[in-house]
Each structure stands twice: as structure tokens, then as C-alpha cells.
Design an enzyme around this catalytic site. Structure first.
Site, mmCIF file in Angstrom:
data_model
loop_
_atom_site.group_PDB
_atom_site.id
_atom_site.type_symbol
_atom_site.label_atom_id
_atom_site.label_comp_id
_atom_site.label_asym_id
_atom_site.label_seq_id
_atom_site.Cartn_x
_atom_site.Cartn_y
_atom_site.Cartn_z
ATOM 1 C CE LYS A 1 -8.483 -4.628 16.635
ATOM 2 N NZ LYS A 1 -8.596 -3.385 15.689
ATOM 3 N NE ARG B 1 -2.346 -0.697 14.345
ATOM 4 C CZ ARG B 1 -3.228 -1.062 13.591
ATOM 5 N NH1 ARG B 1 -4.314 -0.080 13.472
ATOM 6 N NH2 ARG B 1 -3.372 -2.309 13.017
ATOM 7 N NE ARG C 1 -8.244 -11.222 9.564
ATOM 8 C CZ ARG C 1 -7.895 -10.342 10.493
ATOM 9 N NH1 ARG C 1 -8.695 -10.054 11.564
ATOM 10 N NH2 ARG C 1 -6.828 -9.781 10.198
ATOM 11 N NE ARG D 1 -6.326 -7.259 6.520
ATOM 12 C CZ ARG D 1 -6.381 -6.606 7.657
ATOM 13 N NH1 ARG D 1 -7.664 -6.838 8.235
ATOM 14 N NH2 ARG D 1 -5.398 -6.242 8.245
ATOM 15 N NE ARG E 1 -1.528 -7.074 10.401
ATOM 16 C CZ ARG E 1 -2.624 -7.738 10.149
ATOM 17 N NH1 ARG E 1 -2.406 -9.108 9.381
ATOM 18 N NH2 ARG E 1 -3.602 -7.462 10.371
HETATM 19 P P1 AMP Z 1 -5.498 -3.087 10.583
HETATM 20 O O1 AMP Z 1 -6.691 -3.384 9.840
HETATM 21 O O2 AMP Z 1 -6.109 -2.168 11.759
HETATM 22 O O3 AMP Z 1 -4.898 -4.226 11.331
HETATM 23 O O4 AMP Z 1 -4.614 -2.367 9.866
HETATM 24 C C1 AMP Z 1 -4.102 -2.575 8.718
HETATM 25 C C2 AMP Z 1 -2.704 -1.969 8.480
HETATM 26 O O5 AMP Z 1 -3.081 -0.545 8.266
HETATM 27 C C3 AMP Z 1 -1.807 -1.942 9.485
HETATM 28 O O6 AMP Z 1 -1.087 -3.126 9.677
HETATM 29 C C4 AMP Z 1 -1.072 -0.635 9.139
HETATM 30 O O7 AMP Z 1 0.077 -0.809 8.203
HETATM 31 C C5 AMP Z 1 -2.013 0.295 8.669
HETATM 32 N N1 AMP Z 1 -2.588 1.133 10.011
HETATM 33 C C6 AMP Z 1 -4.002 0.964 10.402
HETATM 34 N N2 AMP Z 1 -4.144 1.781 11.311
HETATM 35 C C7 AMP Z 1 -2.766 2.560 11.540
HETATM 36 C C8 AMP Z 1 -2.464 3.480 12.415
HETATM 37 N N3 AMP Z 1 -3.301 4.096 13.524
HETATM 38 N N4 AMP Z 1 -1.084 3.714 12.398
HETATM 39 C C9 AMP Z 1 -0.541 3.468 11.370
HETATM 40 N N5 AMP Z 1 -0.729 2.250 10.707
HETATM 41 C C10 AMP Z 1 -2.000 1.894 10.766
#
Ligand code: AMP
Length: 206
Positions: free
Chosen positions: A19, A95, A130, A160, A171
Site C-alpha cells: 500500500k 478502519r 520490511r 517497526r 494485525r
Molecule cells: P498502519 O501503518 O496503517 O499499519 O498503522 C499502524 C498502527 O497505527 C495500527 O496498527 C494502529 O495501531 C494504528 N492506526 C492507524 N490507523 C488507524 C485507524 N484508522 N484507527 C485505529 N488505529 C489506527
């Protein structure tokens, strides 16, 4: 062009679906403003802000941060002039059903909804290798998209905290649940793209 004609895109895909790479390519081609809630939250954690401190534990365990911490930030960001003028690409939000409802209630509807589809077993392997360059924001994979040989870049790469196999399984499970919750809002707009293709082919499909 009126606001209605602007590209307002929501992109969804499991963690490590590519993504981030596709977002870079969409921004380059269409000039939209990229808003990644994951990046925004990581920046808050790095700053040690109050929001960052509240979000950190949820993020590291692979869980979602509570809706009330994130909804207003996104709504305010989308109302800013750059998003209004150039259109936007929303990545990682909504989400949950509550987040999708909050966008609807604020009259914020995408013109396109892109779903990047990659089977779960491929995701785990991608994720464990990654690495991110915190200075450029570029994302690499030690095997599939190796970083430049430059020792300076290699020295600052970050793995990360939520890119471990255990957090990843959580996740991925959460992702499937989240998509089920938000799809009803966008079923008439959504396009499913095969995310196992080569990255230029995926961009072409998009
Ligand atoms: P991502 O980089 O999009 O995988 O986001 C990393 C982490 O940020 C996720 O595992 C959540 O803990 C938090 N996060 C990101 N976007 C959201 C969202 N829309 N709602 C809730 N938590 C979020």
C-alpha cells in the site's frame, strides 16, 4: 474543476500489501495529498506528544487505537486547503464502522475505494523483512526491494516494532475484521486489485 470532480481516494489493504509503495505512485501521478493515519500516529509517538503517548501501547501490540483519538484528526486534516484543492488519498482510515460512519456524517465521501488484495501467508514473509528509512519515508524489503548499498541509509533503517510475526498475525486478523466493517459503506465504489503483481503492474491496474 469543482470539489466534486476531485480525486478523493480511500485505499485499503492488509499490512505489507504494498500500500505504501502504491500510495507514492498515486501521489506522483495524480498530485493528491497522501494522509496515512499510521504515519501520523508514528510521528506523534516519536514526538512524545500526549496523543502519541496514548496511542503507543495500542500500536505496539498490533491493536487499533481508540476511534475517539483518531477521528477528529482525520476530519480536520481533510478540511485543510491542500486537501480541498488537490484531492486526497486516505490510507489506513477508516478502519472501523464507527470511523466510516463519522466520515459519512461529516459529508466526506471518496470518489474511489481501492482494495489491495494479497493472501495472508505472503504478507507475513513480506512484513518480517520490511525496513523503513525515517528520513525519506521510503519502504524497503531486505529480500524483495533491497535498500541502497549506502551505509548511511542502511545505518538509519528502522524495523517497526509492530512488524514482528506475532503482531503481524494479530494485525492481519484485525484487518479482515476492519474491512468487513467498512465495506458496506463503499460497496458501490470499490475496486479490488491483485496486490501480488509486480509493483508497476499494480499501479497500472489502479
Ligand atoms: P498502519 O501503518 O496503517 O499499519 O498503522 C499502524 C498502527 O497505527 C495500527 O496498527 C494502529 O495501531 C494504528 N492506526 C492507524 N490507523 C488507524 C485507524 N484508522 N484507527 C485505529 N488505529 C489506527
Amino acid at each position: 474543476m469543482s470539489t466534486k470532480d476531485k480525486l478523493n481516494i480511500i485505499i485499503a489493504g492488509p499490512p505489507a500489501s504494498g500500500k505504501g509503495t502504491q500510495c507514492e505512485m498515486i501521489v506522483e501521478k495524480f498530485g493528491v495529498v497522501h494522509i496515512s493515519t499510521g504515519d501520523a500516529l508514528r510521528a506523534e509517538v516519536a514526538k512524545g506528544s500526549e496523543l502519541g503517548q496514548q496511542a503507543k501501547g495500542f500500536m505496539e501490540s498490533g491493536g487499533l487505537v481508540p476511534d475517539e483519538l483518531i477521528i477528529n484528526i482525520v476530519k480536520e486534516r481533510l478540511a485543510e486547503p491542500d486537501c480541498q484543492e488537490r484531492g486526497w488519498l486516505l490510507d489506513g482510515f477508516p478502519r472501523t464502522g464507527v470511523q466510516a460512519e463519522a466520515l459519512e456524517a461529516a459529508g466526506i465521501r471518496p470518489s474511489h475505494f481501492i482494495l489491495l488484495d494479497v493472501p495472508d501467508d505472503i504478507l507475513v514473509e513480506r512484513c518480517v523483512g520490511r525496513r523503513t528509512d525515517p528520513e525519506t519515508g521510503k519502504i524497503y524489503h531486505l529480500k524483495y526491494n533491497p535498500p541502497p548499498e549506502d551505509p548511511e541509509v542502511q545505518g538509519r533503517l528502522v524495523h517497526r516494532a509492530d512488524d514482528t510475526e506475532e503482531a503481524m498475525q494479530k494485525r492481519i486478523g484485525a484487518y479482515h475484521e476492519n474491512v468487513r466493517a467498512i465495506m458496506p459503506f463503499y460497496s458501490n465504489l470499490h475496486v479490488k486489485i491483485d496486490g501480488t503483481q509486480e509493483k508497476k503492474a499494480i499501479a497500472g491496474s489502479i
